[in-house]
Write an enzyme that holds these catalytic residues in place. Structure first.
Site, mmCIF file in Angstrom:
data_model
loop_
_atom_site.group_PDB
_atom_site.id
_atom_site.type_symbol
_atom_site.label_atom_id
_atom_site.label_comp_id
_atom_site.label_asym_id
_atom_site.label_seq_id
_atom_site.Cartn_x
_atom_site.Cartn_y
_atom_site.Cartn_z
ATOM 1 N N ASP A 50 0.856 -1.200 0.000
ATOM 2 C CA ASP A 50 0.000 0.000 0.000
ATOM 3 C C ASP A 50 0.892 1.251 0.000
ATOM 4 O O ASP A 50 0.660 2.196 -0.759
ATOM 5 C CB ASP A 50 -0.878 0.063 1.258
ATOM 6 N N THR A 121 -6.920 -4.623 0.804
ATOM 7 C CA THR A 121 -5.691 -4.967 1.550
ATOM 8 C C THR A 121 -5.887 -6.191 2.439
ATOM 9 O O THR A 121 -5.006 -7.060 2.510
ATOM 10 C CB THR A 121 -5.226 -3.764 2.407
#
Ligand SMILES: Nc1ncnc2c1ncn2[C@@H]1O[C@H](COP(=O)(O)O)[C@@H](OP(=O)(O)O)[C@H]1O
Ligand SMILES: [Mg+2]
Ligand SMILES: [Mg+2]
Ligand SMILES: [Mg+2]
Length: 306
Positions: A50, A121
């Site tokens: 990320d 995620t």
């Protein structure tokens, strides 16, 4: 052509190239195996993928479009990145299209670019990598008008990894083949990691034939575009503007609709609250207003009530 194309076309073309590069970074982090997971909150992990993908995207877009406002999920990032992460190319294939008349004169200060460097995620950390997408959404004033949804782990028939889907209102979509969802069924796609009792009550209000639980706003909208589901229902706060800007633009460029659960569009200017307090309802090929009416009024009033 590239230097003379209207700025929205160059922002889209640059975002397509940059999303692909970010997808490569996300695959590399997984290959190396050390995800560097940090918990930002309950059920809200962040990984090295990320962070790195966001740095690549924001550094590249900020260098090319220094006066455009860019907001990324992972906050302020160090934009001092290696040359390998600085994407300079504009996607030439996209630039072959002509700019819709309504966007020709939009100025850099009218844009906000919403960046979700890695959507899904939780699923990425759990090995459901097919749910992962890179989302770059382009808003003009309040409206989501352009979007890129890149799937880093999509395997092309020739073995190449990654697929990039784009949409621009007034122009259309590219990168995939739209398929209508099956008639005679009503399939809902929804969260697999952020459910609660109120959300479940909203799901129960639909006479669905199947409920698919998958990660990411990007992947759920792809399921609508590819006819795997009829509606995306998320009747709880939690999803943010960077989750919905790109998916909304792509879905609506294909004739669909993405709103809150009251059927109202979110605003995407730079000053809005990041959380989509009143959930998400998205559909393609459906009577969207009729779907809103199916969710009991008391459930709609309770979602996002402060
Ligand atoms: N309760 C919550 N808390 C934090 N993030 C949430 C959330 N509900 C949804 N989200 C975010 O919205 C996106 C889609 O969620 P879901 O897969 O559950 O439908 C995910 O984006 P990210 O993976 O980019 O963080 C997820 O983190
Ligand atoms: Mg996140
Ligand atoms: Mg997300
Ligand atoms: Mg994310």
């Amino acid at each position: 052509m590239a230097a003379t194309a209207p700025v929205i076309m160059r922002v889209m073309a640059s975002s397509i190239s940059t999303a692909k590069r970010a997808g490569g970074i996300i695959r590399d982090v997984l290959k190396k195996g050390d995800l560097g997971i940090v918990d930002k909150g309950k059920n809200d992990p962040q990984t090295e993928a990320d962070r790195s993908a966001q740095r690549c995207i924001i550094a590249s877009l900020a260098k090319k479009f220094p006066t455009v406002k860019i907001i990324g999920e992972e906050g302020g990032s160090d934009l001092n990145v290696c040359d390998d992460w600085l994407v300079n190319e504009l996607d030439e294939e996209f630039l072959q299209h002509s700019c819709p008349a309504e966007w020709k004169d939009v100025k850099p200060e009218d844009f906000v670019i919403w960046v979700d460097p890695l959507d899904g995620t939780a699923e990425y950390t759990q090995g459901h990598v097919e749910h992962v997408t890179v989302l770059i959404g382009i808003a003009v004033k309040d409206a989501a008008v352009g979007g890129i949804i890149h799937q880093p782990f999509y395997q092309q028939p020739d073995g190449e990894m990654g697929r990039t889907i784009w949409g621009l209102k007034g122009l259309g979509t590219g990168g995939f083949t739209a398929v209508p969802a099956p008639a005679g069924q009503f399939i809902i796609t929804t969260t697999r990691s952020h459910s609660n009792a109120l959300h479940q009550q909203a799901l129960n209000a639909f006479a669905s034939t199947e409920v698919l639980k998958v990660g990411g706003a990007g992947f759920k909208v792809l399921q609508l575009l590819e006819g795997k589901a009829h509606a995306y229902v998320f009747a709880t706060p939690g999803c943010k503007k960077w989750d919905t800007c790109a998916p909304e633009a792509v879905l609506e460029a294909q004739g669909g609709c993405l709103t809150n659960i009251n059927g109202e569009h979110y605003a995407y200017n730079a000053d809005v609250e990041h959380v989509n307090r009143q959930g998400v309802l998205a559909s393609l090929g459906q009577d969207h207003a009729a779907l809103v009416e199916k969710i009991p009024a008391e459930v709609r009033a309770a979602v996002g009530a402060k």
